[in-house]
Design a protein around this motif. Structure first.
Motif, PDB file in Angstrom:
ATOM      1  N   LYS A   2       0.835  -1.204   0.000  1.00 26.58           N
ATOM      2  CA  LYS A   2       0.000   0.000   0.000  1.00 26.58           C
ATOM      3  C   LYS A   2       0.867   1.250   0.000  1.00 26.58           C
ATOM      4  N   HIS A  37     -15.011   9.997  -1.345  1.00 28.97           N
ATOM      5  CA  HIS A  37     -14.168   8.815  -1.498  1.00 28.97           C
ATOM      6  C   HIS A  37     -15.058   7.566  -1.591  1.00 28.97           C
ATOM      7  N   ASP A  54     -13.151   0.230  -4.750  1.00 27.63           N
ATOM      8  CA  ASP A  54     -12.857   1.588  -5.222  1.00 27.63           C
ATOM      9  C   ASP A  54     -13.600   1.896  -6.519  1.00 27.63           C
ATOM     10  N   SER A 150      -7.204  -4.942   0.798  1.00 31.27           N
ATOM     11  CA  SER A 150      -6.566  -4.087  -0.208  1.00 31.27           C
ATOM     12  C   SER A 150      -7.357  -2.807  -0.445  1.00 31.27           C
ATOM     13  N   ARG A 151      -8.334  -2.519   0.422  1.00 30.33           N
ATOM     14  CA  ARG A 151      -9.147  -1.314   0.258  1.00 30.33           C
ATOM     15  C   ARG A 151      -8.337  -0.066   0.594  1.00 30.33           C
ATOM     16  N   THR A 152      -8.522   0.966  -0.190  1.00 29.69           N
ATOM     17  CA  THR A 152      -7.845   2.238   0.020  1.00 29.69           C
ATOM     18  C   THR A 152      -8.569   3.013   1.114  1.00 29.69           C
TER      19      THR A 152
END
Length: 177
Positions: A2, A37, A54, A150-152
């Protein structure tokens, strides 16, 4: 691997803007980096179906809002979304997992439209104090900074975001056009 979490500007950094209305608008624009977001938008869908990732893809499995935002009686959000993220499957978690009321649908709306929704108690179901609490202290909103997998995450921290919301409210809570 990340990338480093994006930072939010502090309310003090807007003090150089002399015009109070322009400062209020600038504060909200910075807070808008969080509000628009995908972590926030996924729970503020334009339909009764949440989105995910995303890319804001329609939720799989097909679930809908239900009468209280927590899913239909036959498939509640809590069926899959438990008290914490479940890393093995990638399913995010929070004990209060649910969608925002349909009156607070944000997807497809401008930041100005979202701002006006937030300030309208008939749509947000919140006065300004409750709105501040929701943004600055609510643990479900706070999940967006710790989404796991893996989420932002959204930019900054919930405390930084809360400080921006407070400064924006204190500055007259101006909304962009």
């Amino acid at each position: 691997m990340k990338s480093e979490v994006a930072r939010l500007r502090s309310p003090a950094s807007f003090a150089v803007i002399g015009d109070p209305e322009a400062r209020s608008l600038a504060l909200f624009a910075e807070a808008g980096r969080v509000i628009t977001h995908p972590r926030c938008m996924n729970c503020h869908p334009r339909t009764d179906r949440p989105t995910q990732t995303d890319a804001m893809r329609p939720h799989i499995p097909l679930v809908t809002r239900g009468p209280d935002g927590g899913g239909e009686p036959t498939l509640r959000c809590s069926t899959c979304h438990h008290a914490a993220n479940f890393e093995a499957s990638g399913v995010p978690g929070n004990p209060n997992w649910r969608l925002a009321p349909i009156e607070m649908a944000w997807q497809g709306k401008s930041l100005g439209d979202i701002c006006r929704q937030m300030l309208d108690p008939a749509r947000s179901h919140m006065d300004r104090a409750a709105l501040f609490h929701h943004m600055a202290e609510d643990e479900l909103v706070g999940w967006a900074w710790h989404p796991g997998g893996s989420r932002t995450p959204v930019p900054g921290t919930q405390a930084e975001f809360g400080a921006l919301i407070k400064a924006w409210l204190d500055s007259g809570a101006r909304c962009p056009a």
